[in-house]
Design an enzyme around this catalytic site. Structure first.
Site, mmCIF file in Angstrom:
data_model
loop_
_atom_site.group_PDB
_atom_site.id
_atom_site.type_symbol
_atom_site.label_atom_id
_atom_site.label_comp_id
_atom_site.label_asym_id
_atom_site.label_seq_id
_atom_site.Cartn_x
_atom_site.Cartn_y
_atom_site.Cartn_z
ATOM 1 N N ASN A 21 0.872 -1.172 0.000
ATOM 2 C CA ASN A 21 0.000 0.000 0.000
ATOM 3 C C ASN A 21 0.910 1.223 0.000
ATOM 4 O O ASN A 21 1.478 1.573 1.020
ATOM 5 C CB ASN A 21 -0.885 -0.039 1.264
ATOM 6 C CG ASN A 21 -1.705 1.231 1.421
ATOM 7 O OD1 ASN A 21 -1.809 2.034 0.496
ATOM 8 N ND2 ASN A 21 -2.281 1.410 2.607
ATOM 9 N N TRP A 22 1.036 1.838 -1.174
ATOM 10 C CA TRP A 22 1.971 2.972 -1.293
ATOM 11 C C TRP A 22 1.419 4.243 -0.652
ATOM 12 O O TRP A 22 2.144 5.213 -0.523
ATOM 13 C CB TRP A 22 2.278 3.245 -2.765
ATOM 14 C CG TRP A 22 3.175 2.238 -3.415
ATOM 15 C CD1 TRP A 22 3.730 1.126 -2.838
ATOM 16 C CD2 TRP A 22 3.638 2.255 -4.773
ATOM 17 N NE1 TRP A 22 4.503 0.463 -3.747
ATOM 18 C CE2 TRP A 22 4.467 1.127 -4.949
ATOM 19 C CE3 TRP A 22 3.422 3.105 -5.858
ATOM 20 C CZ2 TRP A 22 5.074 0.833 -6.167
ATOM 21 C CZ3 TRP A 22 4.033 2.819 -7.069
ATOM 22 C CH2 TRP A 22 4.849 1.696 -7.215
ATOM 23 N N LYS A 23 0.133 4.254 -0.356
ATOM 24 C CA LYS A 23 -0.512 5.466 0.193
ATOM 25 C C LYS A 23 -0.261 6.642 -0.762
ATOM 26 O O LYS A 23 -0.228 6.438 -1.968
ATOM 27 C CB LYS A 23 -0.012 5.728 1.616
ATOM 28 C CG LYS A 23 -0.095 4.464 2.485
ATOM 29 C CD LYS A 23 0.137 4.699 3.934
ATOM 30 C CE LYS A 23 0.025 3.372 4.674
ATOM 31 N NZ LYS A 23 0.113 3.512 6.121
ATOM 32 N N HIS A 39 -9.368 1.238 5.151
ATOM 33 C CA HIS A 39 -8.053 1.453 5.777
ATOM 34 C C HIS A 39 -8.202 2.451 6.927
ATOM 35 O O HIS A 39 -8.989 3.386 6.848
ATOM 36 C CB HIS A 39 -7.061 1.981 4.730
ATOM 37 C CG HIS A 39 -5.668 2.000 5.258
ATOM 38 N ND1 HIS A 39 -5.192 3.030 6.044
ATOM 39 C CD2 HIS A 39 -4.656 1.105 5.157
ATOM 40 C CE1 HIS A 39 -3.945 2.761 6.392
ATOM 41 N NE2 HIS A 39 -3.602 1.596 5.879
ATOM 42 N N GLU A 41 -6.516 4.887 7.839
ATOM 43 C CA GLU A 41 -6.335 6.308 7.475
ATOM 44 C C GLU A 41 -7.605 6.862 6.838
ATOM 45 O O GLU A 41 -7.932 8.033 7.011
ATOM 46 C CB GLU A 41 -5.103 6.462 6.565
ATOM 47 C CG GLU A 41 -3.825 6.319 7.373
ATOM 48 C CD GLU A 41 -2.654 5.731 6.611
ATOM 49 O OE1 GLU A 41 -2.646 5.753 5.371
ATOM 50 O OE2 GLU A 41 -1.722 5.235 7.288
ATOM 51 N N GLU A 54 -5.028 -4.662 10.943
ATOM 52 C CA GLU A 54 -4.023 -3.613 11.075
ATOM 53 C C GLU A 54 -4.312 -2.789 12.335
ATOM 54 O O GLU A 54 -5.119 -1.845 12.284
ATOM 55 C CB GLU A 54 -4.055 -2.686 9.862
ATOM 56 C CG GLU A 54 -3.773 -3.374 8.543
ATOM 57 C CD GLU A 54 -3.241 -2.388 7.499
ATOM 58 O OE1 GLU A 54 -2.177 -2.650 6.957
ATOM 59 O OE2 GLU A 54 -3.894 -1.364 7.261
ATOM 60 N N GLY A 76 2.728 2.590 10.713
ATOM 61 C CA GLY A 76 3.682 3.679 10.498
ATOM 62 C C GLY A 76 4.420 4.112 11.749
ATOM 63 O O GLY A 76 5.012 5.189 11.787
ATOM 64 N N SER A 83 3.701 -1.680 10.455
ATOM 65 C CA SER A 83 5.154 -1.684 10.697
ATOM 66 C C SER A 83 5.826 -3.006 10.325
ATOM 67 O O SER A 83 6.766 -3.436 10.997
ATOM 68 C CB SER A 83 5.457 -1.303 12.152
ATOM 69 O OG SER A 83 5.059 0.040 12.397
#
Ligand code: PGA
Length: 246
Positions: free
Chosen positions: A7-9, A93, A95, A164, A170, A209
Site C-alpha cells: 500500500n503505497w498510500k 483502511h 487512514e 491492522e 507507520g 510496521s
C-alpha cells in the site's frame, strides 16, 4: 496462496512508479507461489497497468467511491478502475476511517459495490491504542467486520481481511506475531459464525510496521495468510525482501 500486498498510500509519482518497477520486477522474477500486489496512487495506475500487463504482479487500488458515476467531485468509481487490470481494492483502511471520517456504514456500501463489480476487496480492520488498552480489541474488530458485512453475509469467501492495529501503522511498533495470530484466528472463527456456508477462503493479512526484518516471523504464524505493507513497500529492494521472506 499467501498474499503480499504493498500500500503505497500518497507516495510515488508516475515517473517514480516506472523507476520502482524497473528495480522491483527483476528482483521478484519467476516467483509464482505467492501473490504479489501493488496498490499505487490513482495517478500511477495507468503507468503501472502498462508495465504490469501480462506480468504475475497484480495491481490494486487504495480507494474508490461506491457510486458508479455522478456529481462526486474528486472521486473515482469502480467503473473507471475496471478499465485497468485491477484485481483488488483496499476498503476501510484506518487512514480512511480516522483521517477522512469513513464510517462502518460507508465501508459497508463500498464493500457492497466492490463485490458487485467483481473486484476482490481487502477489508482493513483494527483497534486504536485506547481500545486495546481497555481490552476491547476483539470487540472492535468484530463490530467492524459485522457492520462491513451487513447484508453481505453470503459473500464472506469473496474478500480478504487485513488486521491492522491502528497503533502499529507507520510507528515502527508492530504487534507481536503471537498477538496478531490470536486476532487472525478470532477473525476466521467469526466468519464461520457470520456465514453458515463459509468455506474458509478468506485470507487474513497482517499490517502495521512490517519490514524485511520482522516479516518472516509474522508469516510463520498459522493464521497469517499474508501481509499489507506500507512504508517498507516504497523501497523496491525492501519490498522484494519481504516478498521473499518465506
Ligand atoms: P505501515 O503501513 O507498513 O507503514 O505501518 C501499513 C498500512 O497502513 O497498510
Amino acid at each position: 496462496m499467501k498474499l503480499i500486498a504493498a500500500n503505497w498510500k500518497m507516495n510515488l509519482t508516475p515517473s517514480q512508479t516506472k523507476e520502482y518497477f524497473e528495480k522491483f520486477l527483476p528482483l521478484v522474477e519467476g516467483i509464482k507461489d505467492r501473490e504479489i500486489l501493488i496498490c499505487p496512487p490513482f495517478t500511477s495506475l495507468c503507468v503501472a497497468n502498462e508495465i504490469l500487463r501480462d506480468k504475475w504482479v497484480k495491481l490494486g487500488a487504495q480507494n474508490f467511491h461506491y457510486e458508479a458515476k455522478g456529481a462526486y467531485t474528486g472521486e473515482i468509481s469502480l467503473i473507471m478502475l475496471k478499465e485497468f487490470d485491477i484485481s483488488y481494492v483496499i476498503v476501510g483502511h484506518s487512514e480512511r476511517r480516522w483521517i477522512f471520517g469513513e464510517s462502518d456504514e460507508l465501508i459497508n456500501k463500498k464493500l457492497t459495490a466492490a463485490l458487485q463489480y467483481g473486484i476482490r476487496p481487502i477489508l482493513c480492520v483494527g483497534e486504536r491504542i485506547e481500545e486495546r488498552e481497555a481490552g476491547l480489541t476483539f470487540k472492535v474488530v468484530e463490530t467492524q467486520i459485522r457492520i462491513a458485512l451487513s447484508g453481505l453475509e453470503a459473500y464472506t469467501d469473496s474478500l480478504d481481511i487485513a488486521y491492522e492495529p491502528v497503533w502499529a501503522i507507520g510507528t515502527g511498533n508492530p504487534a507481536t506475531p503471537e498477538d496478531a495470530q490470536l486476532v487472525h484466528a478470532f477473525i476466521k472463527e467469526l466468519l464461520f459464525g457470520i456465514n453458515p456456508n463459509h468455506r474458509g477462503e478468506t485470507r487474513v493479512l497482517y499490517g502495521g510496521s512490517v519490514n524485511p526484518q520482522n516479516s518472516s516471523e509474522f508469516l510463520k504464524m498459522k493464521d497469517v495468510d499474508g501481509l499489507l505493507v506500507g512504508g517498507a513497500s516504497l523501497d523496491p529492494e525492501s519490498f522484494a525482501k519481504i516478498v521473499k521472506s518465506f
